[in-house]
Design a protein around this motif. Sequence first.
Motif, short mmCIF file in Angstrom:
data_model
loop_
_atom_site.label_atom_id
_atom_site.label_comp_id
_atom_site.label_asym_id
_atom_site.label_seq_id
_atom_site.Cartn_x
_atom_site.Cartn_y
_atom_site.Cartn_z
N PHE A 183 9.06 -1.39 -10.85
CA PHE A 183 9.88 -1.49 -9.64
C PHE A 183 9.43 -0.45 -8.63
O PHE A 183 9.06 0.67 -8.99
CB PHE A 183 11.36 -1.28 -9.97
N GLU A 184 9.50 -0.80 -7.35
CA GLU A 184 9.10 0.13 -6.31
C GLU A 184 9.98 1.38 -6.31
O GLU A 184 9.49 2.49 -6.10
CB GLU A 184 9.16 -0.54 -4.93
N GLN A 185 11.29 1.21 -6.54
CA GLN A 185 12.17 2.37 -6.48
C GLN A 185 11.96 3.32 -7.65
O GLN A 185 12.40 4.46 -7.61
CB GLN A 185 13.64 1.94 -6.43
N TYR B 28 0.85 -1.19 0.00
CA TYR B 28 0.00 0.00 0.00
C TYR B 28 0.89 1.24 0.00
O TYR B 28 2.01 1.24 0.49
CB TYR B 28 -0.95 0.01 1.20
N SER B 29 0.34 2.31 -0.57
CA SER B 29 1.11 3.55 -0.74
C SER B 29 0.97 4.44 0.48
O SER B 29 0.07 4.27 1.30
CB SER B 29 0.64 4.30 -1.97
N GLU B 30 1.86 5.43 0.56
CA GLU B 30 1.64 6.53 1.50
C GLU B 30 0.51 7.40 0.95
O GLU B 30 0.19 7.33 -0.24
CB GLU B 30 2.91 7.34 1.65
N PRO B 31 -0.16 8.22 1.79
CA PRO B 31 -1.25 9.06 1.31
C PRO B 31 -0.75 10.06 0.26
O PRO B 31 0.38 10.55 0.33
CB PRO B 31 -1.73 9.78 2.57
N LEU C 34 -2.14 7.85 -9.42
CA LEU C 34 -1.06 6.92 -9.74
C LEU C 34 -1.50 5.77 -10.66
O LEU C 34 -0.66 4.95 -11.04
CB LEU C 34 -0.51 6.30 -8.45
N LEU C 35 -2.76 5.73 -11.02
CA LEU C 35 -3.23 4.58 -11.79
C LEU C 35 -2.44 4.35 -13.07
O LEU C 35 -2.12 3.20 -13.40
CB LEU C 35 -4.72 4.75 -12.11
N ALA D 218 6.51 6.76 -7.90
CA ALA D 218 6.41 8.14 -7.40
C ALA D 218 6.24 8.21 -5.89
O ALA D 218 6.44 9.27 -5.30
CB ALA D 218 5.24 8.84 -8.07
N LEU D 219 5.88 7.09 -5.25
CA LEU D 219 5.63 7.08 -3.82
C LEU D 219 6.38 5.93 -3.16
O LEU D 219 6.82 5.00 -3.83
CB LEU D 219 4.12 6.90 -3.55
#
Length: 733
Positions: free
Chosen positions: A203-205, A186-189, A194-195, A208-209
């Motif tokens: 990749f997570e890195q 789950y993302s930060e608020p 972001l869809l 944008a979040l």
Amino acid sequence: MWIRREERLAMSYFGQEESIFSQYGTNVEQTLATIAERYIGANPSHPFVYRLFNREGFTRLHDYRYDMDLAKKWPDMRNGQVVYTWAKLWMDQPAELNFGMSCYGPAKVYVNGKLAYASNISDDVAPERKNVFRAMLNKGWNPVVVQYLKTASGCGGQFGTGSYKNFPLHFMNPTPEREGWEGWIYSEPTERDLLPLLADGLFEQDNALRWYPSAQWSETELAQGTFGRQFGTVAGRSALAWTKVESLLPGTQAISWRGSHEGSIALYINGELAYSAPASGEFCVDAELLFGLNNVVVVSECLGSRWGFRLQGAEVSGDVAWLQPVPVKGLADHWLYLGTFAQEKVPAIHELGEMHHVYDDGGEGTYWRADHPETWVRPYLENPLFGKWNYPLGVTLYGLMQTGAALGRQDYVDYVLKHIEQCTSVDAYSLWDAARYGAPGVNNQLALMDSLDDCGSFGATMLTAARFHEPEGARAVAGRIAHYITQVQDRLQDGVLYRVRGSVDFMKDTLWCDDLYMSVPFMCRYFEFTQDASILDDAVKQILLYKKYLYMPELQIMSHVYDFKFNKQTEVPWGRGNGWVLFSLAELLLTLPENHVQRDELLAFFRELCAGYLRLQGTNGLWHQVLTDPESYEETSCTSMFLYAFARGIRLGWLTDAQPYVRAVRKGWEGLTRISIDKHGHIYGVCRGSGYSFAARYYKDELSWLLNDTHGIGIVMLAGVEVRSMIRDLQSK
């Protein structure tokens, strides 16, 4: 003249040249072997899959949906911000699945980039309401993204599978960094959309979040040592690390390993102590590896603020390969960890290979984990059928086991035993897993037992299997099932088992003839297992009480359901429901002592039912989906159960005027081989799992048949076994 669609289906399951009859005629042995081998070949005995799971993610509810309460994860989130949860689902074939959502606030669900569900203003303020919707999934991976909007009412929802009994969906982490991990990230608020970025393989890195739960240690945590960062630093507590080394050369080969450790250390190779030291330091180990796999275990005790070990590359006279001790999806290295323990509770080295074992740490128990924050190993059932516990499989395995015994095929029996033991051996673990994570990855129906469906059918097969070999854990499972049936399952004042609740509202306060099979055969087997006569008397009582509520004396057959909301029978004689009654009565009569005070009453009921069913046999030898409606399709599972009971009644003298029943059995078995079983062992014409209705047209027009449905495969085999026994008995006379 027009032919109804249902009649066309019933008349043309397959061409006659494709039938098992075209190959073997009515030969029972060849037919049974063909069915058994097709089933085993289609469902290989794959083990559970082990995956990593981060406990700081979302745990589950009883119905296997994930509880995504994001207002608790982000208590300082502002109204108007959104949080994204992200996962993926694997599908072997395209399929449309049910999903369920209960909203803590506004929510949108995207499957493969397309909007599949959007809450409305009523959903947003009704977290107690489960909104079920369907979405199409493709073969392969299917990304699933849920967008939750924060309002004053909350943020998040309860989301996941909509049909947890038979199909509990396990969602997987979607990013390459966590490939193979179970669960969601789950993302930060954020206020951003972001869809467009949440594509499979991102990749997570590169995102944008930041995504949570965290999978990596901080620099401070890394400095605490291998054991310290995972278990903390409580002096006197011990932990273990486990890996395997594969030696690729024949014979033995010498090794020389160097390393260092904080805290005490004991290093074992194949159960033998190779090195030990009572305090921190460096070490060099000279030992020998055997050809093949070698267990390596490190045991350490915490002595200070840093606690761990480092084992550097090996200097060897041949090649070695480091391997995971058991295959774990998502595990990037080759070590698993276990702890912590007081000195007197440190597990013995020989116990460590038992992956169904919960280890006593003096508290709630513990299990294996990986070197990531709050990341644990968990088993998951990902086979369609093998290793699953549910009532249709209970009948399927019963039929396969009895076929193996009748044909002298120990391989069939061994397959059944392996399936059952895969369930029973993890029972204690699955209960622990359910308590810890909300819903277990294995044994979902057994661990979360809440109906007769969840226990009686499979439990009866399990106890029958114990005649060949008692599966590990079966005794404890049998005790839990007996306790559930006798002490927990709802009953009316007269003691009859009934359904005070259901998976859907209309099933509440009903009594189904199906439930005789979900209870009586287990009671019979449990009586044989324990000699507890009270449970056998309860089985007798259930048969007679179900007769009181469901018997239709003018037809000498049973109504499917009694609905206490209307205080009346549905008066619809569904084929398989009636089959369950006669099948269960035949199982009880086989077990009941000859001198039992109610045996004659039960025999009279058996004969009445058999007479009623005999009159309704169809032209082709099969019985129909609605027994009194010859325009409903010819149904395989009820036919098989009637043949099973008739053949047993003939063989054991329960049916005094046997000749009409002998003709019915011969006609019925030939009908099955011509109409319901093809030459490859596929089973046709088995009604799918049912609801109930006061309208016969529901059973006739809506309750369709399925190919190779597990409600019928085992029953066909059981019918064949009894037909074979009857033929041999008549020949001997």
